[in-house]
Scaffold this motif. Structure first.
Motif, PDB file in Angstrom:
ATOM      1  N   HIS A 183      73.898  16.918 -20.993  1.00 33.74           N
ATOM      2  CA  HIS A 183      73.092  17.778 -19.874  1.00 33.74           C
ATOM      3  C   HIS A 183      74.041  18.575 -19.004  1.00 33.74           C
ATOM      4  CE1 HIS A 183      69.850  15.142 -21.085  1.00 33.74           C
ATOM      5  NE2 HIS A 183      70.150  14.197 -20.220  1.00 33.74           N
ATOM      6  N   ARG A 184      75.153  18.100 -18.544  1.00 37.14           N
ATOM      7  CA  ARG A 184      76.167  18.906 -17.670  1.00 37.14           C
ATOM      8  C   ARG A 184      76.903  19.981 -18.647  1.00 37.14           C
ATOM      9  NH1 ARG A 184      78.957  15.168 -13.154  1.00 37.14           N
ATOM     10  NH2 ARG A 184      77.409  14.470 -12.258  1.00 37.14           N
ATOM     11  N   ILE A 185      77.083  19.785 -19.883  1.00 32.68           N
ATOM     12  CA  ILE A 185      77.639  20.609 -20.769  1.00 32.68           C
ATOM     13  C   ILE A 185      77.065  21.639 -21.199  1.00 32.68           C
ATOM     14  CG2 ILE A 185      79.036  20.751 -22.905  1.00 32.68           C
ATOM     15  CD1 ILE A 185      79.662  17.676 -22.710  1.00 32.68           C
ATOM     16  N   ALA A 186      75.532  21.528 -21.433  1.00 29.79           N
ATOM     17  CA  ALA A 186      74.639  22.673 -21.609  1.00 29.79           C
ATOM     18  C   ALA A 186      73.557  22.499 -20.814  1.00 29.79           C
ATOM     19  CB  ALA A 186      74.295  22.420 -23.243  1.00 29.79           C
ATOM     20  N   PRO A 187      73.619  22.919 -19.580  1.00 34.60           N
ATOM     21  CA  PRO A 187      72.605  22.646 -18.789  1.00 34.60           C
ATOM     22  C   PRO A 187      71.386  23.933 -18.740  1.00 34.60           C
ATOM     23  CG  PRO A 187      74.419  23.592 -17.519  1.00 34.60           C
ATOM     24  CD  PRO A 187      74.900  23.288 -18.754  1.00 34.60           C
ATOM     25  N   ASP A 188      71.692  25.149 -19.470  1.00 35.69           N
ATOM     26  CA  ASP A 188      70.716  26.067 -19.585  1.00 35.69           C
ATOM     27  C   ASP A 188      70.305  26.265 -20.912  1.00 35.69           C
ATOM     28  OD1 ASP A 188      73.367  26.710 -20.672  1.00 35.69           O
ATOM     29  OD2 ASP A 188      73.431  28.877 -20.012  1.00 35.69           O
ATOM     30  N   PHE A 189      70.494  25.133 -21.728  1.00 37.15           N
ATOM     31  CA  PHE A 189      69.855  25.125 -23.061  1.00 37.15           C
ATOM     32  C   PHE A 189      68.399  24.381 -22.900  1.00 37.15           C
ATOM     33  CE2 PHE A 189      73.794  26.389 -24.434  1.00 37.15           C
ATOM     34  CZ  PHE A 189      73.865  26.369 -25.516  1.00 37.15           C
ATOM     35  N   ALA A 190      67.610  24.664 -23.707  1.00 42.11           N
ATOM     36  CA  ALA A 190      66.164  24.082 -23.732  1.00 42.11           C
ATOM     37  C   ALA A 190      66.083  23.069 -24.608  1.00 42.11           C
ATOM     38  CB  ALA A 190      65.099  25.165 -24.005  1.00 42.11           C
ATOM     39  N   VAL A 191      65.562  21.947 -24.423  1.00 42.36           N
ATOM     40  CA  VAL A 191      65.281  20.949 -25.470  1.00 42.36           C
ATOM     41  C   VAL A 191      64.099  21.198 -26.138  1.00 42.36           C
ATOM     42  CG1 VAL A 191      64.987  18.635 -25.895  1.00 42.36           C
ATOM     43  CG2 VAL A 191      66.180  19.219 -23.896  1.00 42.36           C
ATOM     44  N   LEU A 192      64.539  21.457 -27.499  1.00 40.08           N
ATOM     45  CA  LEU A 192      63.508  22.296 -28.473  1.00 40.08           C
ATOM     46  C   LEU A 192      62.432  20.963 -28.990  1.00 40.08           C
ATOM     47  CD1 LEU A 192      62.232  24.586 -29.751  1.00 40.08           C
ATOM     48  CD2 LEU A 192      63.640  24.188 -31.752  1.00 40.08           C
ATOM     49  N   ASP A 193      63.301  19.856 -29.476  1.00 41.73           N
ATOM     50  CA  ASP A 193      62.471  18.724 -30.167  1.00 41.73           C
ATOM     51  C   ASP A 193      63.205  17.502 -29.700  1.00 41.73           C
ATOM     52  OD1 ASP A 193      60.520  19.921 -31.833  1.00 41.73           O
ATOM     53  OD2 ASP A 193      62.345  20.909 -32.838  1.00 41.73           O
ATOM     54  N   VAL A 194      62.642  16.338 -29.919  1.00 42.29           N
ATOM     55  CA  VAL A 194      63.192  15.001 -29.752  1.00 42.29           C
ATOM     56  C   VAL A 194      62.555  14.145 -30.790  1.00 42.29           C
ATOM     57  CG1 VAL A 194      63.742  13.076 -28.276  1.00 42.29           C
ATOM     58  CG2 VAL A 194      63.668  15.214 -27.354  1.00 42.29           C
ATOM     59  N   VAL A 233      76.059  24.734 -33.671  1.00 39.60           N
ATOM     60  CA  VAL A 233      75.872  25.872 -34.303  1.00 39.60           C
ATOM     61  C   VAL A 233      75.730  27.201 -33.435  1.00 39.60           C
ATOM     62  CG1 VAL A 233      73.495  25.481 -34.963  1.00 39.60           C
ATOM     63  CG2 VAL A 233      75.228  26.808 -36.628  1.00 39.60           C
ATOM     64  N   VAL A 234      76.520  28.230 -34.032  1.00 40.37           N
ATOM     65  CA  VAL A 234      76.263  29.630 -33.122  1.00 40.37           C
ATOM     66  C   VAL A 234      76.160  30.722 -34.190  1.00 40.37           C
ATOM     67  CG1 VAL A 234      77.421  31.131 -31.626  1.00 40.37           C
ATOM     68  CG2 VAL A 234      77.806  28.754 -31.434  1.00 40.37           C
ATOM     69  N   ASN A 235      75.085  31.469 -34.045  1.00 40.04           N
ATOM     70  CA  ASN A 235      74.782  32.460 -35.010  1.00 40.04           C
ATOM     71  C   ASN A 235      74.011  33.710 -34.008  1.00 40.04           C
ATOM     72  OD1 ASN A 235      72.059  31.833 -35.396  1.00 40.04           O
ATOM     73  ND2 ASN A 235      72.668  30.305 -36.868  1.00 40.04           N
ATOM     74  N   ARG A 236      73.757  34.481 -35.027  1.00 39.94           N
ATOM     75  CA  ARG A 236      72.864  35.403 -34.317  1.00 39.94           C
ATOM     76  C   ARG A 236      71.912  35.334 -33.884  1.00 39.94           C
ATOM     77  NH1 ARG A 236      76.454  39.776 -34.495  1.00 39.94           N
ATOM     78  NH2 ARG A 236      78.260  40.058 -35.996  1.00 39.94           N
ATOM     79  N   THR A 237      71.150  34.232 -34.318  1.00 47.39           N
ATOM     80  CA  THR A 237      69.653  34.098 -33.947  1.00 47.39           C
ATOM     81  C   THR A 237      69.692  33.223 -32.452  1.00 47.39           C
ATOM     82  OG1 THR A 237      69.550  32.311 -35.612  1.00 47.39           O
ATOM     83  CG2 THR A 237      68.661  34.097 -36.037  1.00 47.39           C
ATOM     84  N   VAL A 238      70.440  32.022 -32.875  1.00 44.70           N
ATOM     85  CA  VAL A 238      70.545  30.958 -31.784  1.00 44.70           C
ATOM     86  C   VAL A 238      71.860  30.287 -31.567  1.00 44.70           C
ATOM     87  CG1 VAL A 238      68.144  30.356 -32.181  1.00 44.70           C
ATOM     88  CG2 VAL A 238      69.725  29.087 -33.422  1.00 44.70           C
ATOM     89  N   HIS A 239      71.784  29.761 -30.440  1.00 48.50           N
ATOM     90  CA  HIS A 239      73.303  28.758 -30.192  1.00 48.50           C
ATOM     91  C   HIS A 239      72.540  27.577 -29.832  1.00 48.50           C
ATOM     92  CE1 HIS A 239      76.901  28.009 -27.500  1.00 48.50           C
ATOM     93  NE2 HIS A 239      76.960  27.351 -28.495  1.00 48.50           N
ATOM     94  N   ALA A 240      72.781  26.584 -30.854  1.00 42.59           N
ATOM     95  CA  ALA A 240      72.119  25.349 -31.015  1.00 42.59           C
ATOM     96  C   ALA A 240      73.062  24.260 -31.125  1.00 42.59           C
ATOM     97  CB  ALA A 240      71.291  25.432 -31.856  1.00 42.59           C
ATOM     98  N   VAL A 241      72.287  23.092 -30.232  1.00 44.58           N
ATOM     99  CA  VAL A 241      73.197  21.689 -30.441  1.00 44.58           C
ATOM    100  C   VAL A 241      72.342  20.679 -30.784  1.00 44.58           C
ATOM    101  CG1 VAL A 241      74.103  19.844 -28.883  1.00 44.58           C
ATOM    102  CG2 VAL A 241      74.609  22.347 -28.361  1.00 44.58           C
ATOM    103  N   ALA A 242      72.730  19.967 -31.729  1.00 45.99           N
ATOM    104  CA  ALA A 242      72.210  18.686 -32.392  1.00 45.99           C
ATOM    105  C   ALA A 242      72.764  17.399 -31.654  1.00 45.99           C
ATOM    106  CB  ALA A 242      72.053  18.646 -33.809  1.00 45.99           C
ATOM    107  N   VAL A 290      68.563  24.301 -27.685  1.00 43.89           N
ATOM    108  CA  VAL A 290      68.810  25.818 -28.210  1.00 43.89           C
ATOM    109  C   VAL A 290      68.797  26.715 -27.088  1.00 43.89           C
ATOM    110  CG1 VAL A 290      67.553  25.179 -30.140  1.00 43.89           C
ATOM    111  CG2 VAL A 290      66.116  26.265 -28.284  1.00 43.89           C
ATOM    112  N   LYS A 291      69.333  27.842 -27.242  1.00 44.96           N
ATOM    113  CA  LYS A 291      69.316  28.974 -26.354  1.00 44.96           C
ATOM    114  C   LYS A 291      69.254  30.163 -27.253  1.00 44.96           C
ATOM    115  CE  LYS A 291      72.450  29.518 -23.179  1.00 44.96           C
ATOM    116  NZ  LYS A 291      73.702  30.025 -22.320  1.00 44.96           N
ATOM    117  N   PRO A 292      67.937  30.789 -27.272  1.00 46.96           N
ATOM    118  CA  PRO A 292      67.823  31.801 -28.643  1.00 46.96           C
ATOM    119  C   PRO A 292      68.619  33.117 -27.912  1.00 46.96           C
ATOM    120  CG  PRO A 292      66.104  31.489 -26.940  1.00 46.96           C
ATOM    121  CD  PRO A 292      66.656  30.541 -26.720  1.00 46.96           C
ATOM    122  N   ASN A 293      69.010  33.977 -29.159  1.00 46.57           N
ATOM    123  CA  ASN A 293      69.871  35.123 -28.887  1.00 46.57           C
ATOM    124  C   ASN A 293      68.918  36.260 -28.734  1.00 46.57           C
ATOM    125  OD1 ASN A 293      72.325  33.689 -28.541  1.00 46.57           O
ATOM    126  ND2 ASN A 293      72.556  33.766 -30.793  1.00 46.57           N
TER     127      ASN A 293
END
Length: 203
Positions: free
Chosen positions: A16-27, A122-131, A151-154
């Motif tokens: 939560h503190r490392i990626a505070p501006d990422f949205a939780v897409l799925d659980v 994973v970082v690419n030109r579509t999204v920056h994502a964390v599993a 995720v944080k969409p690019n």
């Protein structure tokens, strides 16, 4: 089994503190009978082994093959990226020699691992994502593996990409992943020889 977003956000995970501006897409939750709070490295090794050894045909594998081919054609997965890795945001106690290393059998690099949670990026030109994977104790006293996708969409491309793949995630990818990961846990005794970046005792 899909879970509400709050089942992840309400727990004190360090992500939560490392990626505070990422949205939780799925659980998503996985059944792991007999699991304990210190079995995360074993489970992750089993998942990596199953991904490495399972090469048979499946709709999920076909989708990923199509995704990688599209990425190759349109340059979505080019190594050059202006998006900084979250490894730069890690506190000192989560930094390890394996931080940023590719994960065997998985399309991620390691962010961090503790005894009960691990985050992969994973970082690419579509999204920056964390599993994010973590053990959660259920009401009946057992432990359940939970995966949250952050995720944080690019830009516009990233938002369009996430919208386009949503039906495939729920109808094909996650159900197939559930079967594979739960089977990997049941058959984990055969995966002990896999070498992964997650060696040694987690902090």
């Amino acid at each position: 089994m899909r879970l509400p977003i709050g089942t992840h956000t309400q727990r004190p995970w360090r992500i939560h503190r490392i990626a505070p501006d990422f949205a939780v897409l799925d659980v998503w939750a996985y059944r792991c009978p007999g699991a304990g709070p210190d079995d995360l490295a074993t489970m992750l090794s089993a998942i990596q082994a199953s991904a490495t050894h399972d090469s048979g045909p499946s709709p999920s594998r076909l989708l990923f093959a199509v995704r990688w081919k599209l990425g190759e054609l349109f340059g979505w997965d080019d190594e050059e990226s202006t998006v900084p890795s979250l490894t730069e945001c890690l506190p000192e106690d989560l930094r390890r020699p394996e931080t940023g290393a590719p994960m065997a059998g998985l399309p991620f690099t390691l962010l961090y691992q503790t005894h009960d949670e691990v985050a992969m990026e994973v970082v690419n030109r579509t999204v920056h994502a964390v599993a994010h994977l973590g053990w959660v104790r259920t009401r009946d006293g057992d432990y359940q593996l939970r995966m949250a996708v952050l995720v944080k969409p690019n830009g516009l491309l990233g938002r369009a990409y996430l919208s386009a793949i949503a039906p495939f995630r729920y109808l094909i990818v996650y159900p197939a992943m559930t079967r594979q990961w739960e089977r990997a846990w049941r058959e984990r005794a055969g995966s002990s020889g896999i070498v992964t970046p997650l060696t040694g005792n987690p902090r």
